[in-house]
Design an enzyme around this catalytic site. Structure first.
Site, PDB file in Angstrom:
ATOM      1  N   ASP A   1      -1.050  -6.072  -0.134  1.00  0.00           N
ATOM      2  CA  ASP A   1      -1.477  -5.440   1.120  1.00  0.00           C
ATOM      3  C   ASP A   1      -2.975  -5.249   1.137  1.00  0.00           C
ATOM      4  O   ASP A   1      -3.549  -4.753   0.149  1.00  0.00           O
ATOM      5  CB  ASP A   1      -0.826  -4.047   1.254  1.00  0.00           C
ATOM      6  CG  ASP A   1       0.467  -4.084   2.036  1.00  0.00           C
ATOM      7  OD1 ASP A   1       0.681  -5.027   2.814  1.00  0.00           O
ATOM      8  OD2 ASP A   1       1.273  -3.144   1.850  1.00  0.00           O
TER       9      ASP A   1
ATOM     10  N   ASP B   1       0.841  -1.201   0.000  1.00  0.00           N
ATOM     11  CA  ASP B   1       0.000   0.000   0.000  1.00  0.00           C
ATOM     12  C   ASP B   1       0.879   1.254   0.000  1.00  0.00           C
ATOM     13  O   ASP B   1       0.383   2.385  -0.075  1.00  0.00           O
ATOM     14  CB  ASP B   1      -1.015  -0.001   1.154  1.00  0.00           C
ATOM     15  CG  ASP B   1      -0.363  -0.112   2.515  1.00  0.00           C
ATOM     16  OD1 ASP B   1       0.881  -0.199   2.586  1.00  0.00           O
ATOM     17  OD2 ASP B   1      -1.100  -0.104   3.519  1.00  0.00           O
TER      18      ASP B   1
ATOM     19  N   GLU C   1       9.002  -4.131  10.643  1.00  0.00           N
ATOM     20  CA  GLU C   1       9.513  -2.866  10.090  1.00  0.00           C
ATOM     21  C   GLU C   1      10.099  -1.979  11.186  1.00  0.00           C
ATOM     22  O   GLU C   1       9.459  -1.726  12.216  1.00  0.00           O
ATOM     23  CB  GLU C   1       8.359  -2.140   9.363  1.00  0.00           C
ATOM     24  CG  GLU C   1       8.787  -0.812   8.759  1.00  0.00           C
ATOM     25  CD  GLU C   1       7.780  -0.258   7.751  1.00  0.00           C
ATOM     26  OE1 GLU C   1       6.811  -0.957   7.390  1.00  0.00           O
ATOM     27  OE2 GLU C   1       7.988   0.890   7.320  1.00  0.00           O
TER      28      GLU C   1
ATOM     29  N   GLU D   1      -1.588  -5.416   8.677  1.00  0.00           N
ATOM     30  CA  GLU D   1      -0.789  -4.814   9.746  1.00  0.00           C
ATOM     31  C   GLU D   1      -1.470  -5.010  11.095  1.00  0.00           C
ATOM     32  O   GLU D   1      -2.657  -4.700  11.252  1.00  0.00           O
ATOM     33  CB  GLU D   1      -0.618  -3.314   9.481  1.00  0.00           C
ATOM     34  CG  GLU D   1       0.181  -3.019   8.225  1.00  0.00           C
ATOM     35  CD  GLU D   1       0.402  -1.533   7.980  1.00  0.00           C
ATOM     36  OE1 GLU D   1       0.076  -0.709   8.864  1.00  0.00           O
ATOM     37  OE2 GLU D   1       0.913  -1.194   6.901  1.00  0.00           O
TER      38      GLU D   1
ATOM     39  N   LYS E   1      -1.263  -9.300   2.991  1.00  0.00           N
ATOM     40  CA  LYS E   1      -0.528  -8.808   4.165  1.00  0.00           C
ATOM     41  C   LYS E   1      -1.417  -7.833   4.928  1.00  0.00           C
ATOM     42  O   LYS E   1      -2.046  -6.958   4.335  1.00  0.00           O
ATOM     43  CB  LYS E   1       0.786  -8.138   3.750  1.00  0.00           C
ATOM     44  CG  LYS E   1       1.587  -7.595   4.937  1.00  0.00           C
ATOM     45  CD  LYS E   1       3.029  -7.316   4.595  1.00  0.00           C
ATOM     46  CE  LYS E   1       3.289  -6.032   3.857  1.00  0.00           C
ATOM     47  NZ  LYS E   1       2.822  -4.799   4.553  1.00  0.00           N
TER      48      LYS E   1
HETATM   49  O1  KIV Z   1       3.620  -1.150   1.662  1.00  0.00           O
HETATM   50  C1  KIV Z   1       4.818  -1.479   1.739  1.00  0.00           C
HETATM   51  O2  KIV Z   1       5.650  -1.162   0.873  1.00  0.00           O
HETATM   52  C2  KIV Z   1       5.244  -2.258   2.889  1.00  0.00           C
HETATM   53  C3  KIV Z   1       6.709  -2.473   3.070  1.00  0.00           C
HETATM   54  C4  KIV Z   1       7.310  -1.261   3.651  1.00  0.00           C
HETATM   55  C5  KIV Z   1       6.999  -3.678   3.873  1.00  0.00           C
HETATM   56  O3  KIV Z   1       4.440  -2.683   3.651  1.00  0.00           O
END
Ligand code: KIV
Length: 273
Positions: free
Chosen positions: A92, A53, A191, A124, A122
């Site tokens: 994401d 994202d 991160e 968070e 993914k």
């Molecule tokens: O969105 C993204 O690029 C990420 C990375 C920083 C791991 O989540």
């Protein structure tokens, strides 16, 4: 033989990521948001392509990842999967698409999988999103967790500084990592946390821990493609290594084109019909 370090030409799966950890082989992950770049990144041997994202910042020019929508993530991920042959493609879930309740999270997760053809999602967070994580996993969709600095929560932190420097936050991160592993996540991105903490988490978990700004004691690394290619002169955090200086390459090439057009040296006789 490929000129790149591709030891195994099979399509990367979530199972393969776990095998790589067991065999002590490091995982190389990069972001991509479009067909052209994803094709090059895949050809060069990256194991995992993240449709991050961070497209919100890198492609759309927003200051945070919050504005990007589900439809926009689907657009980016579809372009990336069209280009990718070997890498595992992770997409994401954008801010607001999974935090409210497990049913909505699962519906949105199903939509991304159906419409993009990506391999994994993914999300968070740890304990606070565990019910949503479990529901999505129950549907049969693999999940990569994301702990440490969580850009979707930037307004809560109020800073992009290194996370988990105090004991309470470090202990919560360790607990969250175990929760995500126990729930069935296939890997976790960590991160911007102290290297010692990330190394400890990687050694305690049997699933891969992929770091960004988390040192080398983890199972793999991820960077934003445009950052590692040196396309943003203004972004230079300590953890970033630039592998190219594309800002200068691109502005140099474009500047030369402008000069050639204005001097009528482009196109020349051999470039016309
Ligand atoms: O969105 C993204 O690029 C990420 C990375 C920083 C791991 O989540």
């Amino acid at each position: 033989m490929s000129k790149y370090l591709i030891e195994d030409t099979r399509k990367v799966t979530t199972l393969r990521l776990k095998e790589m950890k067991e065999q002590g082989k490091k995982i190389a992950m990069l972001t991509s948001y479009d067909y052209t770049m994803a094709k090059l990144v895949d050809e060069a041997g990256v194991d995992v392509i993240l449709v991050g994202d961070s497209a919100s910042n890198v492609i759309a020019g927003n200051t945070t990842t919050l504005p990007i929508t589900l439809d926009q993530m689907i657009y980016h991920a579809t372009a990336v999967t069209r280009a990718t042959k070997r890498a595992l493609v992770v997409c994401d879930m954008p801010f607001g698409s999974y935090q409210v309740n497990p049913t909505e999270a699962a519906m949105n997760a199903i939509r991304i999988m159906k419409e993009t053809g990506c391999d994994c999602l993914k999300l968070e967070g740890g304990e606070e999103i565990i019910d949503m994580v479990k529901k999505i996993l129950d549907v049969g969709i693999p999940i990569m967790g994301h702990l440490g600095l969580r850009p979707q929560s930037i307004n809560k932190y109020g800073t992009f500084a290194v996370r988990a420097q105090d004991e309470d936050e470090a202990n919560k991160l360790i607990r969250d990592a175990h929760l995500l592993e126990d729930a069935g996540c296939c890997a976790i991105v960590i991160e911007k946390v102290p290297a010692k903490l990330a190394t400890q988490v990687a050694s305690e978990l049997s699933i891969p821990v992929i770091g960004i700004g988390a040192g080398h004691g983890v199972d793999g690394q991820v960077l934003v493609l445009q950052d590692m290619l040196g396309m943003d002169r203004g972004f230079s955090p300590k953890f970033l290594r630039r592998y190219a200086d594309l800002s200068n390459v691109i502005t140099g090439a474009v500047g030369q084109y402008v000069t050639d057009v204005k001097n009528v040296t482009f196109p020349n006789d051999s470039e016309e019909y």
